[in-house]
Design an enzyme around this catalytic site. Structure first.
Site, mmCIF file in Angstrom:
data_model
loop_
_atom_site.group_PDB
_atom_site.id
_atom_site.type_symbol
_atom_site.label_atom_id
_atom_site.label_comp_id
_atom_site.label_asym_id
_atom_site.label_seq_id
_atom_site.Cartn_x
_atom_site.Cartn_y
_atom_site.Cartn_z
ATOM 1 N N TRP A 175 4.754 -15.843 -9.279
ATOM 2 C CA TRP A 175 4.451 -17.320 -8.445
ATOM 3 C C TRP A 175 3.131 -16.865 -7.936
ATOM 4 O O TRP A 175 2.771 -15.883 -7.726
ATOM 5 C CB TRP A 175 6.088 -17.504 -7.965
ATOM 6 C CG TRP A 175 5.418 -16.021 -6.066
ATOM 7 C CD1 TRP A 175 6.588 -15.485 -6.352
ATOM 8 C CD2 TRP A 175 4.698 -16.296 -4.810
ATOM 9 N NE1 TRP A 175 6.513 -14.927 -5.272
ATOM 10 C CE2 TRP A 175 5.400 -14.760 -4.555
ATOM 11 C CE3 TRP A 175 3.439 -16.981 -4.574
ATOM 12 C CZ2 TRP A 175 4.762 -14.552 -3.284
ATOM 13 C CZ3 TRP A 175 3.071 -16.396 -3.263
ATOM 14 C CH2 TRP A 175 3.787 -15.466 -2.873
ATOM 15 N N GLU A 220 0.125 -9.345 7.412
ATOM 16 C CA GLU A 220 -0.018 -9.540 6.102
ATOM 17 C C GLU A 220 -1.242 -9.119 4.890
ATOM 18 O O GLU A 220 -1.403 -9.058 4.200
ATOM 19 C CB GLU A 220 1.047 -10.928 5.344
ATOM 20 C CG GLU A 220 2.210 -10.689 5.526
ATOM 21 C CD GLU A 220 3.128 -9.860 4.247
ATOM 22 O OE1 GLU A 220 2.045 -9.206 3.031
ATOM 23 O OE2 GLU A 220 4.981 -9.120 4.285
ATOM 24 N N GLU A 263 0.877 -7.861 -2.931
ATOM 25 C CA GLU A 263 1.482 -7.773 -1.749
ATOM 26 C C GLU A 263 0.341 -9.190 -0.790
ATOM 27 O O GLU A 263 0.629 -9.996 0.229
ATOM 28 C CB GLU A 263 1.561 -6.880 -0.846
ATOM 29 C CG GLU A 263 2.369 -5.788 -0.940
ATOM 30 C CD GLU A 263 3.443 -6.472 -0.023
ATOM 31 O OE1 GLU A 263 2.988 -6.877 1.140
ATOM 32 O OE2 GLU A 263 4.761 -6.287 -0.107
ATOM 33 N N HIS A 296 0.762 -12.960 -0.562
ATOM 34 C CA HIS A 296 2.129 -13.096 0.973
ATOM 35 C C HIS A 296 0.721 -13.809 2.285
ATOM 36 O O HIS A 296 1.368 -14.946 2.604
ATOM 37 C CB HIS A 296 2.578 -11.714 0.731
ATOM 38 C CG HIS A 296 3.210 -11.463 0.433
ATOM 39 N ND1 HIS A 296 3.884 -10.253 0.475
ATOM 40 C CD2 HIS A 296 3.813 -12.305 -1.016
ATOM 41 C CE1 HIS A 296 4.826 -9.636 -0.399
ATOM 42 N NE2 HIS A 296 5.144 -10.896 -1.331
ATOM 43 N N GLU A 301 8.737 -1.723 3.782
ATOM 44 C CA GLU A 301 8.786 -2.496 3.286
ATOM 45 C C GLU A 301 11.089 -3.820 3.583
ATOM 46 O O GLU A 301 10.493 -5.062 3.393
ATOM 47 C CB GLU A 301 9.466 -2.310 1.980
ATOM 48 C CG GLU A 301 7.812 -2.355 1.307
ATOM 49 C CD GLU A 301 7.310 -2.934 0.890
ATOM 50 O OE1 GLU A 301 7.046 -3.826 1.532
ATOM 51 O OE2 GLU A 301 5.702 -2.959 0.510
ATOM 52 N N THR A 316 9.890 -5.944 6.669
ATOM 53 C CA THR A 316 9.191 -7.072 6.510
ATOM 54 C C THR A 316 10.256 -8.421 5.849
ATOM 55 O O THR A 316 10.281 -9.229 5.716
ATOM 56 C CB THR A 316 7.742 -7.124 5.500
ATOM 57 O OG1 THR A 316 8.496 -6.340 3.706
ATOM 58 C CG2 THR A 316 7.262 -6.219 6.758
ATOM 59 N N ASP A 364 9.940 -10.828 -2.268
ATOM 60 C CA ASP A 364 9.162 -9.365 -2.872
ATOM 61 C C ASP A 364 9.354 -8.704 -2.555
ATOM 62 O O ASP A 364 8.979 -7.235 -2.911
ATOM 63 C CB ASP A 364 7.853 -9.957 -2.953
ATOM 64 C CG ASP A 364 7.214 -10.385 -4.201
ATOM 65 O OD1 ASP A 364 7.732 -10.838 -5.265
ATOM 66 O OD2 ASP A 364 6.204 -11.388 -3.934
ATOM 67 N N GLU A 365 9.157 -8.062 -1.113
ATOM 68 C CA GLU A 365 9.907 -7.489 0.014
ATOM 69 C C GLU A 365 11.341 -6.108 -0.484
ATOM 70 O O GLU A 365 10.617 -5.210 -0.370
ATOM 71 C CB GLU A 365 9.823 -7.516 0.995
ATOM 72 C CG GLU A 365 8.450 -8.669 1.662
ATOM 73 C CD GLU A 365 7.335 -7.694 2.318
ATOM 74 O OE1 GLU A 365 6.483 -6.419 1.547
ATOM 75 O OE2 GLU A 365 5.542 -8.265 2.218
ATOM 76 N N HIS A 384 9.655 -4.002 -3.274
ATOM 77 C CA HIS A 384 9.313 -3.480 -3.578
ATOM 78 C C HIS A 384 9.805 -2.280 -2.059
ATOM 79 O O HIS A 384 9.806 -0.922 -2.999
ATOM 80 C CB HIS A 384 7.891 -3.987 -2.565
ATOM 81 C CG HIS A 384 7.278 -4.926 -3.353
ATOM 82 N ND1 HIS A 384 6.265 -5.554 -2.602
ATOM 83 C CD2 HIS A 384 6.262 -4.775 -4.662
ATOM 84 C CE1 HIS A 384 5.858 -6.651 -3.432
ATOM 85 N NE2 HIS A 384 5.907 -5.479 -4.306
#
Length: 399
Positions: free
Chosen positions: A98, A141, A179, A182, A232, A235, A264-265, A268
């Site tokens: 995205w 971020e 990242e 974000h 991670e 977050t 996403d976090e 990761h």
């Protein structure tokens, strides 16, 4: 976003806070020493014009560097093929990722102004305290250059050339690229919504990147990957909770934005915890000792040196609002530690040295101790003061 570190070891000019440790949580932790890395300041208000570059007062632990024995570096070199097969798979191809524009009004469309008006109308229903937390998350971020720099201090896994082809270097660059979206997305949303003072926010970002961070990882990838595993997941929890609150306030697009970042976090987190899991398999004594060392120091948030040019305690104040809203709390800190102990099967380790067994006992018994201390702290908690936040045009919030 957290509660403050033990106050008796902190200089009065600015409190350095941990990610979410209760203020009374000594629980046998080492009391770190501090020194002032910079004392150039005027007062707690806006800094005036000066010929000298201004940096906020910063408190940094006495720093230990290159603490990992040379033979341990060989462990990471031996893991290159494993990392290529098991860690790089947690990256997504750029064409399948995205992008911020997928969630925002299209500036090339005829309906751009109307889309912005709709966004601003939805944002009107969201309270100021939520925006303070969202800004704090965004500022964190946006300090991404600092985090890539930190990862590239780690012995044995750093990007030696800036374009190294080792799997560790490829991971660090691609993780940074993922990242980076974000901060871009949250920044653009906040810019369009009209609810926040973007200039003050932009100053905060500049100050934070200039100040750096002090995670106390000692150029040691054992410590570094334990730290990133914890961060991670933290977050993931924080962005997940801002998504939940946005939904409760009726801003479904913002809920989607925060939820997407949380996803996403989580991905990761999976990669970093897998690295530490492998280290436990190869070197259980060294890894459990590093885990205990990192937890004795406490996990500090990357943005603990946050400053806006006015508030020397900005991070502490932002953290108090996050704690009050339930976005990130001391309970979450204990939950993450408990999760990692279970994820890495620390209680099941056998054949450890005396030092390893001591470290094992420490980390396995720490979560309930933190919870008990937090319960006591909550019982003694007094109603917080009301202070202005420059991010929301100096409107006041209760801490």
């Amino acid at each position: 976003m957290a509660l403050k570190l033990n106050p008796h070891v902190v200089s009065p000019s600015r409190k350095l806070t941990s990610f979410a440790m209760p203020p009374v949580a000594n629980v046998g932790l080492r009391s770190p020493r501090f020194f002032m890395a910079s004392t150039l300041r005027s007062d707690s208000r806006e800094v005036g014009n000066s010929k000298k570059p201004f940096m906020p007062p910063r408190e940094v632990h006495v720093q230990v560097t290159h603490s990992m024995p040379p033979q341990k570096i060989e462990i990471f070199k031996s893991m290159d093929n494993w990392a290529e097969k098991n860690i790089l798979v947690h990256l997504k191809p750029v064409e399948k990722c995205w992008q911020a524009q997928d969630f925002l009004p299209d500036p090339a469309s005829d309906g751009f102004e109307e889309q912005v008006r709709e966004l601003r109308e939805r944002a009107k229903e969201i309270p100021d305290d939520y925006f303070v937390v969202l800004v704090g998350d965004m500022v964190t971020e946006e300090a991404l250059p600092t985090y890539q720099t930190m990862l590239n201090t780690l012995d044995g896994v750093r990007d030696e050339t800036g374009a190294s082809l080792t799997p560790w270097a490829i991971w660090t660059r691609a993780w940074t690229a993922e990242e980076n979206r974000h901060g871009d997305l949250l920044n653009k949303y906040l810019y369009l919504c009209g609810r926040v003072d973007m200039r003050q926010i932009e100053k905060t970002i500049q100050y934070l990147i200039g100040s750096g961070m002090d995670p106390r990882t000692e150029n040691n990838p054992y410590l570094g990957f334990i730290y990133t595993s914890f961060q991670e997941r933290a977050t993931f929890i924080s962005h997940g909770n801002t998504a939940r609150l946005a939904k409760e306030h009726g801003e479904m697009k913002l809920a989607q934005i925060c939820g997407t970042i949380a996803s996403d976090e989580k991905r990761h987190e999976t990669a970093y915890t897998k690295i530490v899991e492998k280290l436990f398999e190869i070197d259980p004594n060294g890894t459990v000792s590093a885990f205990a060392d990192m937890m004795r120091k406490k996990i500090s948030m990357p943005a603990h040196l946050m400053f806006d040019g006015r508030d020397d305690n900005l991070f502490e104040h932002f953290s108090a609002v996050a704690q009050r809203l339930g976005v990130y709390t001391a309970k979450d800190y204990a939950d993450i530690l408990e999760f990692l102990v279970g994820r890495w099967k620390v209680e099941e380790l056998t054949g450890l040295s005396a030092e390893g067994r001591k470290a094992q006992d420490y980390v396995c018994t720490l979560p309930p101790r933190i919870r008990r201390l937090e319960e006591r702290a909550q019982g003694r908690a007094k109603e917080g003061p009301t202070i202005p936040f420059s991010w929301i045009f100096d409107r006041k919030l209760k801490l």
